[in-house]
Design an enzyme around this catalytic site. Structure first.
Site, PDB file in Angstrom:
ATOM      1  N   TYR A 153       6.672  -1.869   5.677  1.00 26.34           N
ATOM      2  CA  TYR A 153       5.316  -1.334   5.794  1.00 26.34           C
ATOM      3  C   TYR A 153       5.210  -0.200   6.818  1.00 26.34           C
ATOM      4  O   TYR A 153       4.131   0.044   7.367  1.00 26.34           O
ATOM      5  CB  TYR A 153       4.341  -2.467   6.139  1.00 26.34           C
ATOM      6  CG  TYR A 153       3.896  -3.266   4.917  1.00 26.34           C
ATOM      7  CD1 TYR A 153       3.402  -2.626   3.767  1.00 26.34           C
ATOM      8  CD2 TYR A 153       3.945  -4.657   4.899  1.00 26.34           C
ATOM      9  CE1 TYR A 153       2.995  -3.351   2.650  1.00 26.34           C
ATOM     10  CE2 TYR A 153       3.528  -5.387   3.789  1.00 26.34           C
ATOM     11  CZ  TYR A 153       3.054  -4.727   2.664  1.00 26.34           C
ATOM     12  OH  TYR A 153       2.638  -5.443   1.560  1.00 26.34           O
TER      13      TYR A 153
ATOM     14  N   HIS B 120       3.104  -7.103  -3.937  1.00 25.95           N
ATOM     15  CA  HIS B 120       3.395  -5.711  -3.577  1.00 25.95           C
ATOM     16  C   HIS B 120       4.142  -5.104  -4.751  1.00 25.95           C
ATOM     17  O   HIS B 120       4.963  -5.774  -5.377  1.00 25.95           O
ATOM     18  CB  HIS B 120       4.284  -5.630  -2.337  1.00 25.95           C
ATOM     19  CG  HIS B 120       4.844  -4.257  -2.127  1.00 25.95           C
ATOM     20  ND1 HIS B 120       4.136  -3.270  -1.469  1.00 25.95           N
ATOM     21  CD2 HIS B 120       6.003  -3.678  -2.547  1.00 25.95           C
ATOM     22  CE1 HIS B 120       4.861  -2.152  -1.486  1.00 25.95           C
ATOM     23  NE2 HIS B 120       5.985  -2.376  -2.127  1.00 25.95           N
TER      24      HIS B 120
ATOM     25  N   GLU C 131      12.430   1.433  -1.087  1.00 30.54           N
ATOM     26  CA  GLU C 131      12.108   0.013  -0.879  1.00 30.54           C
ATOM     27  C   GLU C 131      13.206  -0.911  -1.418  1.00 30.54           C
ATOM     28  O   GLU C 131      13.547  -1.913  -0.780  1.00 30.54           O
ATOM     29  CB  GLU C 131      10.762  -0.316  -1.527  1.00 30.54           C
ATOM     30  CG  GLU C 131       9.600   0.348  -0.796  1.00 30.54           C
ATOM     31  CD  GLU C 131       8.247   0.138  -1.464  1.00 30.54           C
ATOM     32  OE1 GLU C 131       7.253   0.638  -0.937  1.00 30.54           O
ATOM     33  OE2 GLU C 131       8.183  -0.552  -2.515  1.00 30.54           O
TER      34      GLU C 131
ATOM     35  N   THR D 275      -5.429  -2.213  -5.270  1.00 30.21           N
ATOM     36  CA  THR D 275      -5.192  -2.883  -3.982  1.00 30.21           C
ATOM     37  C   THR D 275      -6.303  -3.882  -3.644  1.00 30.21           C
ATOM     38  O   THR D 275      -6.038  -4.992  -3.204  1.00 30.21           O
ATOM     39  CB  THR D 275      -5.093  -1.816  -2.871  1.00 30.21           C
ATOM     40  OG1 THR D 275      -4.086  -0.872  -3.260  1.00 30.21           O
ATOM     41  CG2 THR D 275      -4.732  -2.419  -1.536  1.00 30.21           C
TER      42      THR D 275
ATOM     43  N   ASN E  53      -3.907 -10.228  -1.463  1.00 28.66           N
ATOM     44  CA  ASN E  53      -3.867  -9.675  -2.823  1.00 28.66           C
ATOM     45  C   ASN E  53      -2.564  -9.961  -3.566  1.00 28.66           C
ATOM     46  O   ASN E  53      -2.229  -9.287  -4.540  1.00 28.66           O
ATOM     47  CB  ASN E  53      -4.230  -8.182  -2.818  1.00 28.66           C
ATOM     48  CG  ASN E  53      -3.241  -7.334  -2.046  1.00 28.66           C
ATOM     49  OD1 ASN E  53      -2.255  -7.843  -1.525  1.00 28.66           O
ATOM     50  ND2 ASN E  53      -3.497  -6.043  -1.980  1.00 28.66           N
TER      51      ASN E  53
ATOM     52  N   LYS F 140       3.877 -12.116  -2.482  1.00 34.50           N
ATOM     53  CA  LYS F 140       3.627 -12.300  -1.065  1.00 34.50           C
ATOM     54  C   LYS F 140       3.316 -13.783  -0.758  1.00 34.50           C
ATOM     55  O   LYS F 140       3.141 -14.592  -1.679  1.00 34.50           O
ATOM     56  CB  LYS F 140       2.502 -11.336  -0.644  1.00 34.50           C
ATOM     57  CG  LYS F 140       2.951  -9.859  -0.865  1.00 34.50           C
ATOM     58  CD  LYS F 140       2.128  -8.820  -0.128  1.00 34.50           C
ATOM     59  CE  LYS F 140       0.784  -8.574  -0.743  1.00 34.50           C
ATOM     60  NZ  LYS F 140       0.203  -7.250  -0.310  1.00 34.50           N
TER      61      LYS F 140
HETATM   62  P1  DAT Z   1      -0.828  -1.633  -2.303  1.00 38.80           P
HETATM   63  O1  DAT Z   1      -0.317  -2.987  -1.888  1.00 38.80           O
HETATM   64  O2  DAT Z   1      -1.752  -1.733  -3.480  1.00 38.80           O
HETATM   65  O3  DAT Z   1       0.264  -0.618  -2.516  1.00 38.80           O
HETATM   66  P2  DAT Z   1      -1.396  -0.240   0.189  1.00 38.80           P
HETATM   67  O4  DAT Z   1       0.019   0.242   0.147  1.00 38.80           O
HETATM   68  O5  DAT Z   1      -2.463   0.778   0.361  1.00 38.80           O
HETATM   69  O6  DAT Z   1      -1.753  -1.099  -1.111  1.00 38.80           O
HETATM   70  O7  DAT Z   1      -1.553  -1.293   1.371  1.00 38.80           O
HETATM   71  C1  DAT Z   1      -0.558  -2.272   1.595  1.00 38.80           C
HETATM   72  C2  DAT Z   1      -1.208  -3.593   1.810  1.00 38.80           C
HETATM   73  O8  DAT Z   1      -1.973  -3.551   3.017  1.00 38.80           O
HETATM   74  C3  DAT Z   1      -2.203  -4.009   0.734  1.00 38.80           C
HETATM   75  O9  DAT Z   1      -1.590  -4.644  -0.360  1.00 38.80           O
HETATM   76  C4  DAT Z   1      -3.110  -4.916   1.479  1.00 38.80           C
HETATM   77  C5  DAT Z   1      -3.148  -4.330   2.876  1.00 38.80           C
HETATM   78  N1  DAT Z   1      -4.311  -3.439   3.043  1.00 38.80           N
HETATM   79  C6  DAT Z   1      -4.455  -2.185   2.567  1.00 38.80           C
HETATM   80  N2  DAT Z   1      -5.636  -1.658   2.901  1.00 38.80           N
HETATM   81  C7  DAT Z   1      -6.263  -2.612   3.632  1.00 38.80           C
HETATM   82  C8  DAT Z   1      -7.519  -2.714   4.281  1.00 38.80           C
HETATM   83  N3  DAT Z   1      -8.386  -1.699   4.252  1.00 38.80           N
HETATM   84  N4  DAT Z   1      -7.805  -3.869   4.919  1.00 38.80           N
HETATM   85  C9  DAT Z   1      -6.948  -4.906   4.963  1.00 38.80           C
HETATM   86  N5  DAT Z   1      -5.733  -4.880   4.378  1.00 38.80           N
HETATM   87  C10 DAT Z   1      -5.398  -3.758   3.720  1.00 38.80           C
HETATM   88 MG    MG Z   2       1.560   0.247  -1.191  1.00 42.70          MG
END
Ligand code: DAT
Ligand code: MG
Length: 151
Positions: free
Chosen positions: A49, A115, A126, A91, A112, A9
């Site tokens: 997303y 992805h 995806e 995450t 973070n 990212k």
């Molecule tokens: P991952 O990237 O580990 O698959 P995810 O699919 O639950 O996690 O969420 C996608 C992205 O959205 C994640 O990398 C960072 C952001 N995100 C997730 N939960 C969040 C939160 N509570 N606050 C802020 N950003 C968040």
């Molecule tokens: Mg995810």
């Protein structure tokens, strides 16, 4: 062989962690089969997303992912989806296992770095969002039998 989508990212690119992240996936034994460096438009970001639409962090997530270039890749290997998720870490960086990328290089959930697809089914969806079938390279690696071999 299983394939998974990985994004480095914008924070990963801006912080100069591209090589480090790729190195860790290579070290693991995963094989790179597709890659592109691009500035993502809102339409692609929203498609990627879509599952998070309506969540409080959604707008910020779209802004972040479209703010600066990223690297999209497809990595292949046995259990590639689980292996890559493990290499990335949880995450929330403060919940990520020591030694994972998010543990070692990040602090905030909104920064973070990476992805990675969370299931084989989502990986297929995806990959089709980010890459045309002809952009995925099927190639023989000299070390394949020493990494993917079963006894
Ligand atoms: P991952 O990237 O580990 O698959 P995810 O699919 O639950 O996690 O969420 C996608 C992205 O959205 C994640 O990398 C960072 C952001 N995100 C997730 N939960 C969040 C939160 N509570 N606050 C802020 N950003 C968040
Ligand atoms: Mg995810």
């Amino acid at each position: 062989m299983e394939q998974t989508l990985v994004l480095i990212k914008p924070d990963g690119i801006q912080r100069g962690l591209t090589g480090e992240i790729i190195k860790r996936l290579e070290n693991r034994g995963l094989k790179l089969v597709a890659a592109k460096f691009l500035l993502v438009n809102e339409s692609l970001a929203k498609k990627h997303y879509a599952v998070h639409e309506g969540k409080p962090f959604y707008a910020g997530l779209i802004k972040y992912i479209t703010s600066s270039p990223l690297m999209a890749m497809v990595w292949e290997g046995p259990q590639a989806v689980a292996a890559v998720r493990q290499t990335m870490g949880a995450t929330r960086p403060t919940e990520a296992a020591p030694g994972s990328i998010r543990h070692d290089y990040a602090l905030e959930v909104g920064r973070n770095l990476t992805h990675a697809s969370d299931s084989v089914e989502n990986a297929k969806i995806e990959i089709s969002i980010w890459f045309k079938p002809e952009e995925i390279v099927s190639w023989e690696r000299a070390t394949d039998a020493w990494i993917q071999g079963q006894n």
